[in-house]
Design an enzyme around this catalytic site. Structure first.
Site, PDB file in Angstrom:
ATOM      1  N   SER A   1       0.857  -0.845  -0.120  1.00  0.00           N
ATOM      2  CA  SER A   1       0.183   0.104   0.526  1.00  0.00           C
ATOM      3  C   SER A   1       0.796   1.532   0.170  1.00  0.00           C
ATOM      4  O   SER A   1       0.687   2.206  -0.644  1.00  0.00           O
ATOM      5  CB  SER A   1      -1.275   0.363   1.152  1.00  0.00           C
ATOM      6  OG  SER A   1      -0.490  -0.130   2.418  1.00  0.00           O
ATOM      7  N   GLU A   2       1.912   1.458   0.819  1.00  0.00           N
ATOM      8  CA  GLU A   2       2.686   1.926   1.189  1.00  0.00           C
ATOM      9  C   GLU A   2       4.810   1.730   0.771  1.00  0.00           C
ATOM     10  O   GLU A   2       4.743   0.816   1.014  1.00  0.00           O
ATOM     11  CB  GLU A   2       2.350   3.408   1.510  1.00  0.00           C
ATOM     12  CG  GLU A   2       1.199   3.909   1.419  1.00  0.00           C
ATOM     13  CD  GLU A   2       0.122   4.431   2.328  1.00  0.00           C
ATOM     14  OE1 GLU A   2      -0.384   4.653   1.831  1.00  0.00           O
ATOM     15  OE2 GLU A   2       0.568   3.141   2.741  1.00  0.00           O
ATOM     16  N   THR A   3       5.146   2.703   0.285  1.00  0.00           N
ATOM     17  CA  THR A   3       6.541   2.237   0.640  1.00  0.00           C
ATOM     18  C   THR A   3       7.160   3.472   0.922  1.00  0.00           C
ATOM     19  O   THR A   3       6.916   4.795  -0.129  1.00  0.00           O
ATOM     20  CB  THR A   3       7.272   2.412  -0.813  1.00  0.00           C
ATOM     21  OG1 THR A   3       6.812   0.303  -1.073  1.00  0.00           O
ATOM     22  CG2 THR A   3       8.701   1.138  -0.634  1.00  0.00           C
TER      23      THR A   3
END
Length: 295
Positions: A46-48
């Site tokens: 979903s996020e990095t």
């Protein structure tokens, strides 16, 4: 090709396998915006977060945050996870970090600016809280008619009106009448994707006789995330809305939210609205992968 240190963390998690997975690219030198976006899309979390050279301005560390489809100025679980990684990997040396200290203060630089971070250790457990950007109620955007209906996706709405808040990203916020309805909800992702503000909707319900005060689910198909396991920015926006409406749960501005159970992640978010009306989001972080990327 460059070898880059890489971590994968579970954020807002009291054990590995819970909370929200986060990719952390420690050595992001040589990666431009397109390169970071391509890597975030390949990792498909979903996020990095990508650690950047510190830009000054009093920040202890600097990160950029990407979803598989775009960059975010702020997101909650990446900010909490980034602070954990910065301390764990000795990327920061805060002035008040003393041997045996139970709290450490940091400052994170990200697209939303400089954000205070408070790290505490209680009974040997490290907890990290980040002050979110101040949430703004976006009165300039009309509420879609379908969000105002008595039922949304077959579930009865709660007493609060649906609103659009921005604390970095935009989030439509919608209260449902019961936790059971929220847990069982099957939303129309195509309809959510068309919402103004890049297609994101956070739903919440008050809970009775539970160790948490709210249950939350967050859908962001407009940015490539059908349902996010645990969402710091959405929880922060909800806390700001509840505070503004005089209906904040808990005591002394503090409460706990449950999110991610429907995805098997069962995350726990600690919320605090302080005496200056600032919202803090926090929780535990668990490391699950440590290695090298060749990119």
């Amino acid at each position: 090709m460059i070898q880059r240190r890489y971590l994968q963390l579970d954020v807002f998690a009291d054990r590995p396998g819970a909370g929200n997975p986060l990719g952390v690219v420690v050595d992001a030198h040589g990666l431009d915006t397109a390169g970071m976006q391509a890597l975030a899309a390949w990792l498909n979390l979903s996020e990095t977060v990508f650690f950047q050279p510190r830009g000054g301005y009093g920040a202890d560390y600097h990160v950029r945050i990407f979803t598989p489809k775009g960059e975010l100025p702020f997101a909650g679980h990446p900010s909490v996870g980034a602070a954990w990684a910065a301390l764990e990997l000795d990327l920061v040396n805060p002035q008040n970090r003393q041997p045996g200290a139970t709290t450490v203060d940091l400052v994170q630089q990200c697209g939303a600016g400089l954000l205070p971070v408070r790290v505490s250790v209680v009974d040997g457990v490290r907890r990290i809280a980040v002050r979110t950007p101040r949430a703004v109620h976006r009165h300039d955007v009309p509420t879609p008619t379908w969000l105002l209906a008595p039922t949304v996706f077959g579930a009865a709405r709660g007493s609060l009106a649906p609103v659009l808040y921005n604390n970095g990203p935009d989030w439509w916020l919608l209260e449902l009448a019961s936790e059971a309805a929220l847990r069982a909800l099957e939303p129309d992702l195509a309809r959510i994707a068309q919402l103004p503000g890049k297609g994101k909707l956070a739903l919440f319900a008050r809970c009775q006789d539970q160790p948490y005060a709210l249950a939350v689910r967050a859908f962001a198909p407009g940015v490539g995330v059908a349902e996010d396991p645990v969402t710091g920015s959405a929880n922060g926006a909800i806390a700001a809305y509840l505070h503004a409406s005089g209906s904040l749960p808990g005591q002394e501005g503090r409460y706990v939210a449950s999110q991610g159970r429907e995805l098997g992640r069962d995350g726990v978010v600690q919320l605090h609205v302080d005496h200056e009306d600032e919202v803090w989001i926090g929780g535990q972080v668990q490391p699950v992968i440590q290695g090298q990327l060749v990119w």
